[in-house]
Design a protein around this motif. Structure first.
Motif, PDB file in Angstrom:
ATOM      1  N   ASP A  63      19.676 -35.877   9.819  1.00 29.58           N
ATOM      2  CA  ASP A  63      20.599 -36.984   9.550  1.00 29.58           C
ATOM      3  C   ASP A  63      22.048 -36.563   9.757  1.00 29.58           C
ATOM      4  O   ASP A  63      22.900 -37.385  10.121  1.00 29.58           O
ATOM      5  CB  ASP A  63      20.420 -37.493   8.117  1.00 29.58           C
ATOM      6  N   GLY A  64      22.334 -35.288   9.528  1.00 25.32           N
ATOM      7  CA  GLY A  64      23.705 -34.797   9.661  1.00 25.32           C
ATOM      8  C   GLY A  64      24.097 -34.389  11.063  1.00 25.32           C
ATOM      9  O   GLY A  64      25.237 -33.954  11.293  1.00 25.32           O
ATOM     10  N   GLY A  65      23.190 -34.509  12.013  1.00 26.76           N
ATOM     11  CA  GLY A  65      23.524 -34.190  13.400  1.00 26.76           C
ATOM     12  C   GLY A  65      23.407 -32.727  13.766  1.00 26.76           C
ATOM     13  O   GLY A  65      23.829 -32.319  14.855  1.00 26.76           O
ATOM     14  N   ALA A  66      22.843 -31.921  12.872  1.00 28.27           N
ATOM     15  CA  ALA A  66      22.620 -30.501  13.163  1.00 28.27           C
ATOM     16  C   ALA A  66      21.211 -30.154  12.740  1.00 28.27           C
ATOM     17  O   ALA A  66      20.978 -29.679  11.626  1.00 28.27           O
ATOM     18  CB  ALA A  66      23.636 -29.623  12.429  1.00 28.27           C
ATOM     19  N   PRO A  67      20.205 -30.402  13.601  1.00 27.86           N
ATOM     20  CA  PRO A  67      18.809 -30.151  13.240  1.00 27.86           C
ATOM     21  C   PRO A  67      18.571 -28.704  12.806  1.00 27.86           C
ATOM     22  O   PRO A  67      19.390 -27.814  13.045  1.00 27.86           O
ATOM     23  CB  PRO A  67      18.055 -30.486  14.533  1.00 27.86           C
ATOM     24  N   THR A  68      17.436 -28.485  12.193  1.00 25.45           N
ATOM     25  CA  THR A  68      17.128 -27.219  11.538  1.00 25.45           C
ATOM     26  C   THR A  68      17.328 -26.002  12.432  1.00 25.45           C
ATOM     27  O   THR A  68      17.841 -24.972  11.989  1.00 25.45           O
ATOM     28  CB  THR A  68      15.678 -27.248  11.017  1.00 25.45           C
ATOM     29  N   VAL A  69      16.925 -26.083  13.687  1.00 29.97           N
ATOM     30  CA  VAL A  69      17.047 -24.934  14.587  1.00 29.97           C
ATOM     31  C   VAL A  69      18.510 -24.529  14.755  1.00 29.97           C
ATOM     32  O   VAL A  69      18.825 -23.346  14.940  1.00 29.97           O
ATOM     33  CB  VAL A  69      16.396 -25.246  15.951  1.00 29.97           C
ATOM     34  N   VAL A  70      19.433 -25.487  14.658  1.00 32.54           N
ATOM     35  CA  VAL A  70      20.865 -25.193  14.727  1.00 32.54           C
ATOM     36  C   VAL A  70      21.401 -24.796  13.360  1.00 32.54           C
ATOM     37  O   VAL A  70      22.156 -23.835  13.225  1.00 32.54           O
ATOM     38  CB  VAL A  70      21.640 -26.424  15.254  1.00 32.54           C
ATOM     39  N   ALA A  71      20.983 -25.535  12.323  1.00 33.34           N
ATOM     40  CA  ALA A  71      21.522 -25.312  10.984  1.00 33.34           C
ATOM     41  C   ALA A  71      21.034 -24.013  10.358  1.00 33.34           C
ATOM     42  O   ALA A  71      21.778 -23.351   9.625  1.00 33.34           O
ATOM     43  CB  ALA A  71      21.163 -26.494  10.074  1.00 33.34           C
ATOM     44  N   GLU A  72      19.784 -23.639  10.607  1.00 30.25           N
ATOM     45  CA  GLU A  72      19.208 -22.425  10.027  1.00 30.25           C
ATOM     46  C   GLU A  72      18.504 -21.623  11.116  1.00 30.25           C
ATOM     47  O   GLU A  72      17.264 -21.566  11.174  1.00 30.25           O
ATOM     48  CB  GLU A  72      18.222 -22.784   8.915  1.00 30.25           C
ATOM     49  N   PRO A  73      19.270 -21.008  12.020  1.00 26.23           N
ATOM     50  CA  PRO A  73      18.662 -20.332  13.174  1.00 26.23           C
ATOM     51  C   PRO A  73      17.734 -19.179  12.808  1.00 26.23           C
ATOM     52  O   PRO A  73      16.872 -18.808  13.611  1.00 26.23           O
ATOM     53  CB  PRO A  73      19.879 -19.838  13.968  1.00 26.23           C
ATOM     54  N   ASP A  74      17.905 -18.614  11.604  1.00 27.78           N
ATOM     55  CA  ASP A  74      17.056 -17.492  11.197  1.00 27.78           C
ATOM     56  C   ASP A  74      16.027 -17.891  10.145  1.00 27.78           C
ATOM     57  O   ASP A  74      15.355 -17.025   9.570  1.00 27.78           O
ATOM     58  CB  ASP A  74      17.931 -16.358  10.640  1.00 27.78           C
ATOM     59  N   GLY A  75      15.875 -19.196   9.904  1.00 23.28           N
ATOM     60  CA  GLY A  75      14.964 -19.668   8.871  1.00 23.28           C
ATOM     61  C   GLY A  75      13.511 -19.702   9.308  1.00 23.28           C
ATOM     62  O   GLY A  75      13.185 -19.593  10.495  1.00 23.28           O
ATOM     63  N   GLU A  76      12.625 -19.912   8.334  1.00 20.79           N
ATOM     64  CA  GLU A  76      11.189 -19.942   8.614  1.00 20.79           C
ATOM     65  C   GLU A  76      10.803 -21.141   9.467  1.00 20.79           C
ATOM     66  O   GLU A  76       9.950 -21.023  10.350  1.00 20.79           O
ATOM     67  CB  GLU A  76      10.409 -19.971   7.293  1.00 20.79           C
ATOM     68  N   VAL A  77      11.408 -22.297   9.188  1.00 19.96           N
ATOM     69  CA  VAL A  77      11.076 -23.493   9.969  1.00 19.96           C
ATOM     70  C   VAL A  77      11.508 -23.310  11.425  1.00 19.96           C
ATOM     71  O   VAL A  77      10.779 -23.668  12.357  1.00 19.96           O
ATOM     72  CB  VAL A  77      11.720 -24.748   9.352  1.00 19.96           C
ATOM     73  N   THR A  78      12.677 -22.737  11.626  1.00 18.43           N
ATOM     74  CA  THR A  78      13.136 -22.458  12.989  1.00 18.43           C
ATOM     75  C   THR A  78      12.182 -21.502  13.699  1.00 18.43           C
ATOM     76  O   THR A  78      11.864 -21.679  14.885  1.00 18.43           O
ATOM     77  CB  THR A  78      14.549 -21.869  12.976  1.00 18.43           C
ATOM     78  N   ALA A  79      11.702 -20.501  12.978  1.00 17.72           N
ATOM     79  CA  ALA A  79      10.731 -19.573  13.566  1.00 17.72           C
ATOM     80  C   ALA A  79       9.477 -20.313  14.015  1.00 17.72           C
ATOM     81  O   ALA A  79       8.900 -20.006  15.068  1.00 17.72           O
ATOM     82  CB  ALA A  79      10.371 -18.486  12.558  1.00 17.72           C
ATOM     83  N   SER A  80       9.057 -21.311  13.234  1.00 21.32           N
ATOM     84  CA  SER A  80       7.892 -22.122  13.609  1.00 21.32           C
ATOM     85  C   SER A  80       8.163 -22.905  14.888  1.00 21.32           C
ATOM     86  O   SER A  80       7.316 -22.960  15.793  1.00 21.32           O
ATOM     87  CB  SER A  80       7.523 -23.075  12.473  1.00 21.32           C
ATOM     88  N   PHE A  81       9.342 -23.504  14.979  1.00 23.42           N
ATOM     89  CA  PHE A  81       9.681 -24.274  16.177  1.00 23.42           C
ATOM     90  C   PHE A  81       9.771 -23.365  17.404  1.00 23.42           C
ATOM     91  O   PHE A  81       9.344 -23.742  18.503  1.00 23.42           O
ATOM     92  CB  PHE A  81      11.000 -25.024  15.982  1.00 23.42           C
ATOM     93  N   ARG A  82      10.308 -22.182  17.247  1.00 26.41           N
ATOM     94  CA  ARG A  82      10.409 -21.275  18.390  1.00 26.41           C
ATOM     95  C   ARG A  82       9.032 -20.802  18.834  1.00 26.41           C
ATOM     96  O   ARG A  82       8.780 -20.621  20.038  1.00 26.41           O
ATOM     97  CB  ARG A  82      11.341 -20.110  18.066  1.00 26.41           C
ATOM     98  N   ALA A  83       8.124 -20.623  17.883  1.00 21.25           N
ATOM     99  CA  ALA A  83       6.750 -20.277  18.247  1.00 21.25           C
ATOM    100  C   ALA A  83       6.097 -21.420  19.023  1.00 21.25           C
ATOM    101  O   ALA A  83       5.366 -21.187  19.997  1.00 21.25           O
ATOM    102  CB  ALA A  83       5.941 -19.953  16.993  1.00 21.25           C
ATOM    103  N   MET A  84       6.366 -22.667  18.612  1.00 19.37           N
ATOM    104  CA  MET A  84       5.849 -23.821  19.352  1.00 19.37           C
ATOM    105  C   MET A  84       6.433 -23.859  20.759  1.00 19.37           C
ATOM    106  O   MET A  84       5.717 -24.121  21.744  1.00 19.37           O
ATOM    107  CB  MET A  84       6.213 -25.116  18.626  1.00 19.37           C
TER     108      MET A  84
END
Length: 297
Positions: free
Chosen positions: A253-274
């Motif tokens: 909603d804020g215009g900075a999706p998780t991969v941008v907002a938390e580049p080292d987070g667990e959810v981002t790691a999941s997206f990068r694996a996908m």
């Protein structure tokens, strides 16, 4: 990093041309400046497909690829807001009938939101919607993309058929939640892509588990195992499972999706694996695709 091979026949004027893909019909066109097209679909609204599309595209870019996003939801475009493009921003005209995509977080982006007042409803019949989508797809001058992700609207209607019939789609990613009602529509989406000979790269199970931010208790609110069941049923894979968390929604909603907002987070790691799994299948498709051969008298 870039995928090997080109599908576009070498045209440089930003326009599409007939043919080019040996596994598709003669009426199809390839899009100049785009090597691979991946549709992200759900068959059902409200399962987080657009959020997955934005983050998957950003994850692919983080892996080193040149990536674009086409928001195919003419009635309810959301990628402009999710990717932080300023309201009222308009694309630059590139020619008499072409335009340049907007840029956001390193992605090239095109959406109906850039061409209309999003506060006004788009009260159009099916043929007009399909025509508008085709114009967005073919009249955008994409700048040498490795992958164009197409954020599909819910359902299996005009836009889905237009995409599959008009351009060579390399594969589809199906987004669902674990609940049985969502799986019913996800099955329809998979069946539709099968009927038009588009391979399904895999299933993303969104909102698979909720973890309480206060006590840490985890609970499968929407059921469990749905993504695995449908992947097994259709002989595909589960690309990943995503949690139901407040932060993912707030960041989009804020215009900075998780991969941008938390580049080292667990959810981002999941997206990068996908993203790596999608890239792997695109590489396989490139290596398996030989030259088109035709015979004439």
């Amino acid at each position: 990093m870039a995928f090997t091979g080109r599908r576009d026949g070498g045209y440089t004027d930003g326009l599409c041309r007939p043919g080019g893909h040996p596994n598709r019909g003669k009426e199809q066109v390839v899009i100049e400046g785009v090597k691979h097209i991946v549709a992200v679909a759900s068959g059902k609204g409200g399962v987080g497909k657009s959020t997955v599309t934005a983050n998957l595209a950003l994850a692919m870019a983080a892996e080193g690829y040149r990536v674009g996003v086409l928001d195919a939801d003419i009635h309810g475009p959301s990628q402009a807001k999710m990717l932080g493009v300023a309201e009222g921003a308009r694309p630059e005209v590139a020619g008499e009938k072409t335009m340049k995509p907007m840029r956001a977080h390193g992605l090239q982006v095109m959406s109906m939101a850039f061409l209309i007042d999003t506060r006004e409803p788009t009260v159009w019949r099916g043929p007009m919607v399909a025509g508008a989508f085709q114009q967005l797809l073919t009249q955008t001058v994409w700048d040498e993309l490795d992958v164009l992700f197409v954020d599909m609207p819910p359902g299996t209607g005009d836009i889905q058929l237009t995409l599959a019939q008009k351009v060579p789609v390399d594969g589809a990613v199906i987004v669902t939640t674990p609940q049985d009602i969502a799986l019913l529509d996800a099955r329809k989406g998979i069946e539709m892509f099968r009927k038009v000979n588009v391979p399904v790269f895999g299933v993303v199970e969104n909102m698979s588990l909720h973890v309480c931010s206060s006590c840490g208790h985890s609970e499968p609110i929407f059921g469990e195992g749905g993504g695995e069941r449908i992947a097994e049923e259709y002989d595909t894979r589960v690309l990943g499972q995503l949690p139901l968390t407040l932060s993912i929604r707030e960041q989009a909603d804020g215009g900075a999706p998780t991969v941008v907002a938390e580049p080292d987070g667990e959810v981002t790691a999941s997206f990068r694996a996908m993203a790596r799994q999608v890239a792997e299948q695109l590489e396989g498709a490139s290596s398996d695709t030989g030259p088109a051969i035709s015979f004439s008298d």
